[in-house]
Scaffold this active site. Structure first.
Site, PDB file in Angstrom:
ATOM      1  N   CYS B 112       3.753  -8.116  -1.744  1.00  0.00           N
ATOM      2  CA  CYS B 112       4.962  -8.054  -2.556  1.00  0.00           C
ATOM      3  C   CYS B 112       4.596  -7.539  -3.943  1.00  0.00           C
ATOM      4  O   CYS B 112       4.159  -8.295  -4.807  1.00  0.00           O
ATOM      5  CB  CYS B 112       5.648  -9.411  -2.658  1.00  0.00           C
ATOM      6  SG  CYS B 112       7.278  -9.256  -3.418  1.00  0.00           S
ATOM      7  N   LEU B 113       4.723  -6.245  -4.113  1.00  0.00           N
ATOM      8  CA  LEU B 113       4.458  -5.631  -5.414  1.00  0.00           C
ATOM      9  C   LEU B 113       5.654  -4.731  -5.677  1.00  0.00           C
ATOM     10  O   LEU B 113       5.963  -3.856  -4.860  1.00  0.00           O
ATOM     11  CB  LEU B 113       3.145  -4.830  -5.345  1.00  0.00           C
ATOM     12  CG  LEU B 113       2.662  -4.179  -6.635  1.00  0.00           C
ATOM     13  CD1 LEU B 113       2.332  -5.239  -7.677  1.00  0.00           C
ATOM     14  CD2 LEU B 113       1.441  -3.315  -6.374  1.00  0.00           C
TER      15      LEU B 113
END
Lengths: 453, 184
Positions: B112-113
């Site tokens: 999750c970036l």
């Protein structure tokens, strides 16, 4: 009966009934108007007949494609080719009016061609049931202009770079105007590109709004919308459980699996609205298509095609080249000139010819690049289809360093294109098309010969 | 159609460029050229290394990160980069190949970036992604969790979370999940 008409008949054609079909079109083609360019517009019989000899390529036989084919056929174009790899789905029938229920499952290109040929006598439509990438440059070379009615950016970028590469300074016919239509709901655009001369699709890439993506953590933790549940099933649950080896968006069994997963998750979070068709829509990234938007954009594209082909009126292209249309809030439309980008990776740095001795080593070649006035490179990295030498990252540098001692002729072929990048160049990179200045005999081949003796 | 060509010829004279004659050969795609450019501008610190299984295919490569500070210090983390021909319009697909205990990386390796998904823009480059990945190991972010248990752990008991990270990195079991040994 077969006697040619001696009187100055206003309309040539097989029969009066047929001829009347083109009467209004012919008024435009045979009379000078306030906007006709005296240098370009020609009302002679030969000039008017020109349109019938032009070959037009339509890419896509979907929502826009059906409209475009119909419009072109009714605008007097006689030789049309259409290319589409898709088959007809039942959900297409509401707006892709060339298709009937009995056509479901058949090739879009073939059905569309057959339908229009039947309706408009005298027009020839050649279908190509394949990907645009399956065709070579010779295929694209035969057309006068290309009109796209596509839903994918990838396909647009491909045809754009192909048409840019097709341009040959010594051959006027190699320049194919590209007319691109696109719609999304109530919005759309039509644009005209003269490859290598005006702003291209790649120059305008930032005009495409990227697909709105939801943060992965929202999908994973607290979904709020039915779409979040479907995306979760699509991205996370599928990867985790791998119910089938590879996800096929067109396989109902696969979509059903995703639908059930998404539905279960939606129920867990009390989110209503997950349906089979929504699942299909999210997974296949189906954009709501509005028939009238398609009709407006296709009409604009075909008007531009007609004007470019006949010079009856000024067209989009050299000056203004982009027409945007929005029907979201009544109607708004604006036409402007999108400027060509100097650092465009497709048309901003066209491959320059570069004479090179194939017997040079790659190292010697790199050293010679540093001396070229337009390049003056300090740390150039070079790739062809293969990676020749990369200065960075370190692992690639080590992997490609052995190439430095090899001869150019052993690494690439005469006529191959190479890309040169260098941190000192900032945003600009170079493309060169290599021309060997002498014959090259591979050392490997010599060795093989030696072995044979 | 004639007018376009005369424009072309004028442009040609102005630019005085010359294109090679003869048959057209293999071309360099826009995506490849952009990746080449991004790679040649990469300034990797000693804590990160790339690996190209096939050096001729620069659209697929691996990256390893060895954080030299923070709670993941001493580990070696592997990521795969898969770049499509649609780059830079589309972000690269980045996955962690190991099963690790991290609030922003799930057990499948999804990361999750923000710049890998919702905040990706074509002006961003590979360097931005690599810096972003390194940052995740220095500052795990509990407010954007992909692994909810790990995030809750970090939020409620930072010291306990650190211990769990150490034990997971050694191949231990945390909250009934056995993790991969990632220590150098």
């Amino acid at each position: 009966m077969s006697q040619p008409l001696m009187v100055s008949a206003t309309i040539p054609g097989p029969s009066p009934a047929m001829a009347s079909r083109w009467q209004y079109l012919d008024n435009v083609r045979r009379h000078t108007g306030p906007f006709t360019d005296p240098d370009m517009f020609d009302t002679s019989e030969a000039a008017v007949a020109q349109i019938e000899k032009m070959k037009i390529l339509v890419i896509g036989a979907g929502g826009l494609g059906c409209e475009i084919l119909k419009n072109l056929a009714l605008s007097g174009f006689k030789q049309i080719h259409v290319i589409d790899m898709d088959t007809i789905d039942v959900s297409n029938l509401n707006r892709q009016f060339l298709f009937r229920q009995s056509d479901v499952g058949k090739s879009k290109a073939e059905c569309a061609a057959k339908f229009v040929e039947k309706r408009v006598k005298g027009v020839s439509i050649t279908p190509h049931n394949c990907k645009i990438q399956d065709k070579d440059e010779d295929f694209y070379m035969q057309f006068t202009l290309v009109i796209c009615g596509l839903d994918s950016i990838e396909a647009r970028r491909w045809i754009n770079s192909t048409l840019v590469d097709l341009v040959d300074e010594e051959n006027q016919d190699s320049l194919k105007p590209l007319i691109d239509g696109g719609t999304e709901g109530f919005k759309g655009q039509s644009r005209v590109i003269y490859p290598t001369i005006t702003s291209c699709i790649e120059c305008q890439l930032d005009m495409h709004a990227p697909r709105a993506a939801v943060p992965l953590c929202t999908l994973a933790t607290i979904p709020r919308q039915p779409e979040h549940c479907i995306e979760w099933a699509h991205i996370m649950a599928w990867e985790q459980e791998k119910p089938f080896p590879k996800l096929d968006n067109d396989d109902p069994e696969h979509i059903t699996w995703l639908y059930k997963k998404a539905l279960a998750r939606a129920q867990e979070f009390n989110i209503p609205g997950v349906t089979y068709s929504l699942t299909q829509g999210v997974v296949k990234n189906i954009i709501p298509a509005i028939a009238s938007t398609n009709a407006i954009i296709a009409a604009s594209c075909c008007n531009e095609a007609f004007k470019i082909a006949t010079n009856t009126n000024p067209s989009l292209g050299a000056q203004e080249n982009y027409m945007m249309y929005s029907g979201n809030d009544s109607i708004y439309t604006y036409t402007f000139k999108h400027e060509k980008k100097d650092d465009c990776p497709v048309c901003g740095n066209l491959a320059r010819g570069l004479d090179v001795d194939p017997n040079l080593t790659l190292q010697e070649f790199i050293d010679s690049l540093a001396a070229r006035p337009e390049a003056q490179l300090k740390k150039p990295s070079i790739r062809a289809q293969k990676t020749l030498y990369m200065q960075s990252p370190e692992s690639l540098r080590l992997q490609t360093a052995p190439n430095l001692d090899k001869k150019i002729g052993d690494l690439v072929s005469n006529g191959d294109e190479i890309g040169v990048t260098d941190p000192s160049l900032g945003r600009v990179d170079f493309k060169y098309k290599l021309r060997f200045t002498s014959d090259f005999v591979s050392k490997d081949k010599l060795t093989t010969n030696g072995d044979a003796n | 159609m004639l007018k376009i060509w005369s424009m072309k010829q004028k442009q040609q004279q102005d630019a005085n460029a010359d294109a090679a004659a003869g048959t057209r050969k293999k071309k360099v795609t826009a995506a490849q050229l952009r990746v080449q450019k991004d790679l040649s501008e990469l300034a990797l610190p000693s804590t990160m290394k790339t690996e190209f299984p096939d050096p001729d295919d620069i659209l697929n490569f691996n990256l390893s990160i060895e954080p030299d500070e923070g709670m993941y210090k001493g580990g070696r983390f592997h990521f795969t980069f898969v770049i499509s021909q649609n780059f830079p319009h589309e972000a690269p697909k980045v996955k962690c190949t190991q099963k690790i205990y991290h609030p922003n990386i799930d057990l499948e390796g999804n990361v999750c970036l923000n710049i890998l998904r919702e905040d990706w823009k074509p002006v961003l480059n590979l360097n931005a992604i690599i810096v972003g990945l390194q940052f995740l190991f220095l500052e795990p972010n509990a407010s954007d969790p992909l692994n909810k248990e790990a995030a809750e752990d970090l939020r409620s008991n930072r010291e306990g979370f650190k211990r769990n990270v150490r034990s997971s990195m050694g191949g231990g079991t945390v909250k009934n999940q056995t993790f991969e040994r990632v220590l150098k």
